[in-house]
Design an enzyme around this catalytic site. Structure first.
Site, short mmCIF file in Angstrom:
data_model
loop_
_atom_site.label_atom_id
_atom_site.label_comp_id
_atom_site.label_asym_id
_atom_site.label_seq_id
_atom_site.Cartn_x
_atom_site.Cartn_y
_atom_site.Cartn_z
CG HIS A 1 -12.86 -7.30 -0.75
ND1 HIS A 1 -12.98 -6.14 -0.02
CD2 HIS A 1 -13.78 -8.17 -0.25
CE1 HIS A 1 -13.92 -6.31 0.90
NE2 HIS A 1 -14.43 -7.52 0.78
CG HIS B 1 -11.99 -0.70 -5.37
ND1 HIS B 1 -10.87 -1.50 -5.26
CD2 HIS B 1 -12.82 -1.10 -4.38
CE1 HIS B 1 -11.02 -2.32 -4.24
NE2 HIS B 1 -12.20 -2.10 -3.68
CB SER C 1 -0.02 -1.53 -6.55
OG SER C 1 -0.21 -2.68 -7.26
CG ASP D 1 -9.56 -4.98 -0.67
OD1 ASP D 1 -10.41 -4.40 -1.37
OD2 ASP D 1 -9.63 -5.05 0.57
N GLY E 1 -4.21 6.34 0.64
CA GLY E 1 -5.65 6.20 0.45
C GLY E 1 -6.04 6.14 -1.02
CG ASP F 1 -2.15 0.85 1.10
OD1 ASP F 1 -2.04 2.03 0.71
OD2 ASP F 1 -3.25 0.34 1.39
N1 SAH Z 1 -7.79 -4.51 2.57
C1 SAH Z 1 -8.19 -3.38 3.37
C2 SAH Z 1 -8.87 -2.28 2.57
C3 SAH Z 1 -8.03 -1.70 1.47
S1 SAH Z 1 -8.65 -0.13 0.92
C4 SAH Z 1 -9.11 -3.84 4.52
O1 SAH Z 1 -9.27 -5.02 4.74
O2 SAH Z 1 -9.68 -3.02 5.23
C5 SAH Z 1 -7.66 0.15 -0.49
C6 SAH Z 1 -6.22 0.55 -0.19
O3 SAH Z 1 -5.54 0.52 -1.43
C7 SAH Z 1 -6.04 1.97 0.37
O4 SAH Z 1 -5.40 1.90 1.62
C8 SAH Z 1 -5.16 2.68 -0.67
O5 SAH Z 1 -4.16 3.50 -0.11
C9 SAH Z 1 -4.54 1.53 -1.42
N2 SAH Z 1 -4.18 1.83 -2.80
C10 SAH Z 1 -4.98 2.35 -3.77
N3 SAH Z 1 -4.31 2.48 -4.93
C11 SAH Z 1 -3.04 2.01 -4.68
C12 SAH Z 1 -1.86 1.88 -5.49
N4 SAH Z 1 -1.87 2.23 -6.77
N5 SAH Z 1 -0.75 1.39 -4.91
C13 SAH Z 1 -0.74 1.03 -3.60
N6 SAH Z 1 -1.82 1.12 -2.81
C14 SAH Z 1 -2.96 1.60 -3.32
MG MG Z 2 -12.26 -4.02 -0.30
#
Ligand code: SAH
Ligand code: MG
Length: 241
Positions: A194, A169, A149, A166, A100, A96
């Site tokens: 997810h 989105h 990512s 996850d 956010g 991550d």
């Molecule tokens: N799995 C978590 C929820 C994840 S929410 C749970 O169980 O509660 C989605 C997360 O993806 C966020 O924290 C966001 O910072 C991260 N995210 C979104 N785009 C991203 C990217 N391109 N690279 C890394 N992290 C990313």
């Molecule tokens: Mg999710």
């Protein structure tokens, strides 16, 4: 899933270790573990988390490679994965950038002002996630990987026993995760996605689109026993479909 099925920590992987997913059903979390997970902020309902725990146990036991999650947020799903993998000493990498997703930013539906770094004014979930891993006693299992990512994917070569998507989105981010990470799932390993909502009224399209793409690619088959709610679990068969 059969509750209470004991899996010895030193169980050797069989020729086709993931053939019967119910075989490694998790023995359940201790009440204190469940209580801790419930106290961690996040977007993973109990029943989907329990399903993820079951997949994690099976993947961790397989010897096919580490587990990797995209989207740590505050560490909720990482704890399910970690509690599943720890008995087998299989690491879980959780990726991550901790800034956010779009929907976590100020003014959006899932914004939490307490997760803003007052110094920079930006989201920062890393300290919270780190504390969750510490409180769970999972520092030897759950490794927080901090960064975008795509950058991590560009340098990642190790086949994965479980890839859990996850992260972002948005269409571009979700498809980028699909394209660059799914080829890293080991033969016989699992792919979990997810927030898969077949009905557009229930949620955004991209996770559903990549789930469909995985099925249509012929590289993955759904494991309906482990899919739960918006958590969909697929397996990459050892032999081409
Ligand atoms: N799995 C978590 C929820 C994840 S929410 C749970 O169980 O509660 C989605 C997360 O993806 C966020 O924290 C966001 O910072 C991260 N995210 C979104 N785009 C991203 C990217 N391109 N690279 C890394 N992290 C990313
Ligand atoms: Mg999710």
């Amino acid at each position: 899933m059969r509750a209470g099925f004991p899996v010895p920590p030193d169980a050797p992987p069989t020729a086709d270790p993931l053939a019967d997913p119910t075989d490694a059903a998790d023995p359940g979390l201790r009440p204190d573990q469940l209580e801790l997970i419930r106290s961690v902020k996040g977007f993973m309902p109990d029943d989907e988390g329990q399903a993820l725990l079951g997949v994690a146990r099976y993947a961790a036991r397989s010897g096919l490679g580490p587990l990797l999650e995209i989207g740590t947020y505050c560490g909720k799903s990482a704890l399910y994965l970690g509690f599943g993998a720890a008995p087998f000493r299989t690491p879980v990498f959780s990726v991550d950038h901790h800034r956010g997703s779009e929907e976590n930013q100020a003014g959006w539906e899932h914004h939490d002002a307490s997760l803003v770094d007052s110094r920079s004014g930006r989201m920062d979930t890393l300290p919270v996630a780190r504390r969750a891993v510490e409180a769970a006693g999972l520092e030897e299992t759950v490794v927080l990987v901090v960064g975008p990512s795509m950058v991590v994917a560009s340098a990642w070569g190790q086949p994965l026993s479980l890839l859990f998507i996850d992260g972002g989105h948005g269409r571009e981010v979700a498809w980028a995760d699909y394209r660059s990470w799914t080829p890293k799932v080991a033969e016989g390993g699992y792919l979990a996605i997810h927030d898969v909502f077949p009905d557009p009224a229930d949620g955004g399209r991209p996770p559903y689109e990549i789930f469909c793409a995985a099925l249509e690619s012929g590289r993955f088959q759904e494991v309906p026993e482990w899919s739960c709610g918006s958590l969909r679990v697929l397996r990459r068969p050892a032999d081409p479909v």
